[in-house]
Scaffold this motif. Structure first.
Motif, PDB file in Angstrom:
ATOM      1  N   TYR A 167      -8.000  -5.788   5.243  1.00 30.07           N
ATOM      2  CA  TYR A 167      -7.068  -5.498   3.717  1.00 30.07           C
ATOM      3  C   TYR A 167      -7.469  -6.442   2.661  1.00 30.07           C
ATOM      4  O   TYR A 167      -6.262  -5.813   1.805  1.00 30.07           O
ATOM      5  CB  TYR A 167      -6.032  -6.467   4.814  1.00 30.07           C
TER       6      TYR A 167
ATOM      7  N   VAL B 279       0.944  -1.347   0.075  1.00 28.19           N
ATOM      8  CA  VAL B 279       0.191  -0.517  -0.513  1.00 28.19           C
ATOM      9  C   VAL B 279       0.604   0.612  -0.329  1.00 28.19           C
ATOM     10  O   VAL B 279       1.889   1.138   0.390  1.00 28.19           O
ATOM     11  CB  VAL B 279      -1.086   0.131   1.373  1.00 28.19           C
TER      12      VAL B 279
ATOM     13  N   VAL C 206      -9.639  -2.462   0.781  1.00 29.97           N
ATOM     14  CA  VAL C 206      -9.115  -1.198   1.184  1.00 29.97           C
ATOM     15  C   VAL C 206      -8.013  -1.191  -0.386  1.00 29.97           C
ATOM     16  O   VAL C 206      -8.070  -2.273  -0.814  1.00 29.97           O
ATOM     17  CB  VAL C 206      -8.667  -0.985   2.628  1.00 29.97           C
ATOM     18  N   ALA C 207      -8.920   0.251  -0.221  1.00 32.47           N
ATOM     19  CA  ALA C 207      -7.548   0.593  -1.531  1.00 32.47           C
ATOM     20  C   ALA C 207      -6.065   0.562  -0.871  1.00 32.47           C
ATOM     21  O   ALA C 207      -6.017   0.378  -0.009  1.00 32.47           O
ATOM     22  CB  ALA C 207      -8.371   1.969  -1.863  1.00 32.47           C
ATOM     23  N   SER C 208      -5.448   0.402  -2.332  1.00 39.45           N
ATOM     24  CA  SER C 208      -3.873   0.068  -1.964  1.00 39.45           C
ATOM     25  C   SER C 208      -2.988   1.929  -2.076  1.00 39.45           C
ATOM     26  O   SER C 208      -2.601   1.578  -1.782  1.00 39.45           O
ATOM     27  CB  SER C 208      -3.854  -0.910  -3.313  1.00 39.45           C
TER      28      SER C 208
ATOM     29  N   PRO D  48      -4.878   3.934   2.046  1.00 39.21           N
ATOM     30  CA  PRO D  48      -5.791   2.555   2.699  1.00 39.21           C
ATOM     31  C   PRO D  48      -6.634   3.194   4.307  1.00 39.21           C
ATOM     32  O   PRO D  48      -5.677   3.603   4.660  1.00 39.21           O
ATOM     33  CB  PRO D  48      -5.507   1.220   2.579  1.00 39.21           C
TER      34      PRO D  48
END
Length: 464
Positions: free
Chosen positions: A398, A69, A401-403, A406
């Protein structure tokens, strides 16, 4: 008609000649601004890292799958928020409430600021509100009265500015008259609840009121009409939080244990002023962040400087990135997999052995600036007190969620992520990748917090 056209052309030509931009697109020039490192914070330069467990998941929780991330740059408090720092918040709110009570009593008694001998000193200041600073506007909106009273009738004092030029007298020997004493008595518990010869303030009345805009909820609302879109009121949230720490956690968290000295002295005694504040719920930590933002921006505005971005709790990803201290695969904030240095001294405040809390040179918490900091100059990112984050807890977060930056933030999810482990935890919870949670309205003797602020500067590396 020709004369009128000629006059218009001449005027336009005069205006055009007077412009310094010569008709070019040069943009709106604002005051030159440079990022200023907030007091007590350190800059964490953003970057990518592998968040989650890169080694064995010894607890078999499977709640922190490794993934790459990226987080932007941000400032973070070098230490946990201390008792002394949190008391500044409590005292400010307490003074503000007393100031509003005095103003109301003065109005009821038809006193003005010209009456300097009694509560008239704290009477409402009916002046031009456009000259108020950020904090004064906040006070006007939240403490000078509500639009209606509890019975639904209009509040006659709503919207009247308070007198911030007069300090509240808290010592009973400094009370100016009996009326002042009567007003102050409303903030204290009845005498039958006093002990040790001390007046006891009613902490339930020490409440912080604030508003915030739920941008995430507004962004998710995509089917609104233009009129509904313009109306942002549904997304402006009101909060009313009792902010005094719950000192009873020292007893409630440990039944059949004698911890009364910590209950009696930990938050109030100057001996503990540099120790991390505990007994703070997630909601109280959020209220502190809002207050700290208003407090700083009041000063910024008085100097004519740009406002700072909001102080807030770190996201879970930001917290872990900062805790790693730039060491990608470190097990603990100091990098190595060991809990002691080469001299046999423990590197954090936790519970190393069963029943032996003192072997690490600390029985309970230690001062916030204790042990060696990590490579980002952050103290006690492992042990001492666990720390609230902004993120909601979900075992599978995990995976979805966005990288980029996050964060799982669900208002309906009352479980909030806490990180870092504490003075009463075993070593597993000190790992930078270990996750735990507590409910947002719950406070503990081993959970505190630290704040972050977005970095609004420019990247140090020039992009070609």
């Amino acid at each position: 008609m020709k004369k009128i056209v000629l006059i218009i052309v001449i005027v336009l030509a005069a205006i055009s000649c007077g412009k310094r931009d010569k008709g070019e697109l040069v943009g709106v020039k604002q005051k030159k601004w440079f990022p200023e490192k907030p007091f007590g914070m350190t800059l964490i330069e953003g970057g990518a890292y592998i968040m989650g467990k890169s080694d064995e998941d010894v607890a078999q929780l499977q709640n922190a799958q490794a993934r790459t991330v990226t987080v932007p740059s941000f400032y973070m408090d070098e230490t946990e928020i201390t008792n002394g720092e949190y008391r500044q918040f409590v005292y400010w709110v307490k003074d503000s409430i007393a100031l509003a009570m005095m103003a109301r009593r003065a109005a009821e008694d038809e006193l003005t600021p010209d009456n300097k001998d009694g509560v008239g000193r704290w009477a409402f200041q009916d002046a031009d509100t456009s000259k108020l600073n950020e904090f004064q506007k906040y006070m006007l909106e939240n403490y000078s009265g509500q639009d209606t009273l509890s019975d639904g009738s209009p509040d006659p004092y709503s919207g009247r500015p308070l007198n911030w030029d007069e300090d509240i007298e808290w010592g009973t020997g400094d009370y100016p008259d009996q009326t002042y004493a009567e007003v102050m008595d409303e903030l204290y518990l009845p005498p039958e609840y006093w002990y040790d010869g001390e007046m006891k303030i009613d902490v339930e009345k020490i409440r912080y009121k604030y508003k915030w805009f739920d941008a995430e909820a507004a962004a998710r609302e995509s089917k609104r009409t233009r009129e509904q879109f313009i109306d942002r009121k549904p997304f402006i949230k009101d909060e009313d939080v009792q902010i005094y720490p719950d000192t009873t956690v020292w007893i409630k968290d440990f039944m059949y244990s004698y911890n009364e000295p910590m209950h009696n002295d930990y938050f109030s005694h100057p001996a503990f002023q540099d120790y991390p504040v505990i007994g703070i719920s997630w909601k109280q930590a959020m209220a502190f962040c809002n207050w700290r933002t208003h407090y700083k921006n009041s000063y910024q505005k008085s100097k004519g400087d740009p406002l700072v971005s909001n102080f807030r709790l770190p996201t879970e990803a930001e917290w872990e990135y900062a805790a790693r201290g730039g060491i990608p695969s470190g097990t603990y904030p100091w990098g190595g997999p060991y809990l002691m240095n080469d001299r046999g001294c423990f590197l954090a405040n936790f519970k190393p052995l069963r029943g032996d809390y003192a072997v690490d040179q600390a029985v309970y918490t230690v001062e916030a600036k204790s042990y060696l900091p990590n490579d980002y100059n952050l103290y006690n990112m492992a042990g001492n007190v666990a720390e609230w984050t902004n993120s909601s807890y979900d075992t599978g977060a995990y995976d979805y969620v966005a990288s980029l930056s996050p964060n799982m933030s669900l208002k309906e999810e009352q479980r909030k992520v806490v990180r870092g482990g504490s003075w009463k935890d075993v070593a597993y919870f000190l790992r930078v990748s270990s996750r735990d949670f507590e409910y947002a309205d719950t406070s503990r003797s081993y959970i505190g917090f630290r704040t972050v602020q977005d970095y609004l500067g420019t990247p140090k590396v020039k992009i070609r």
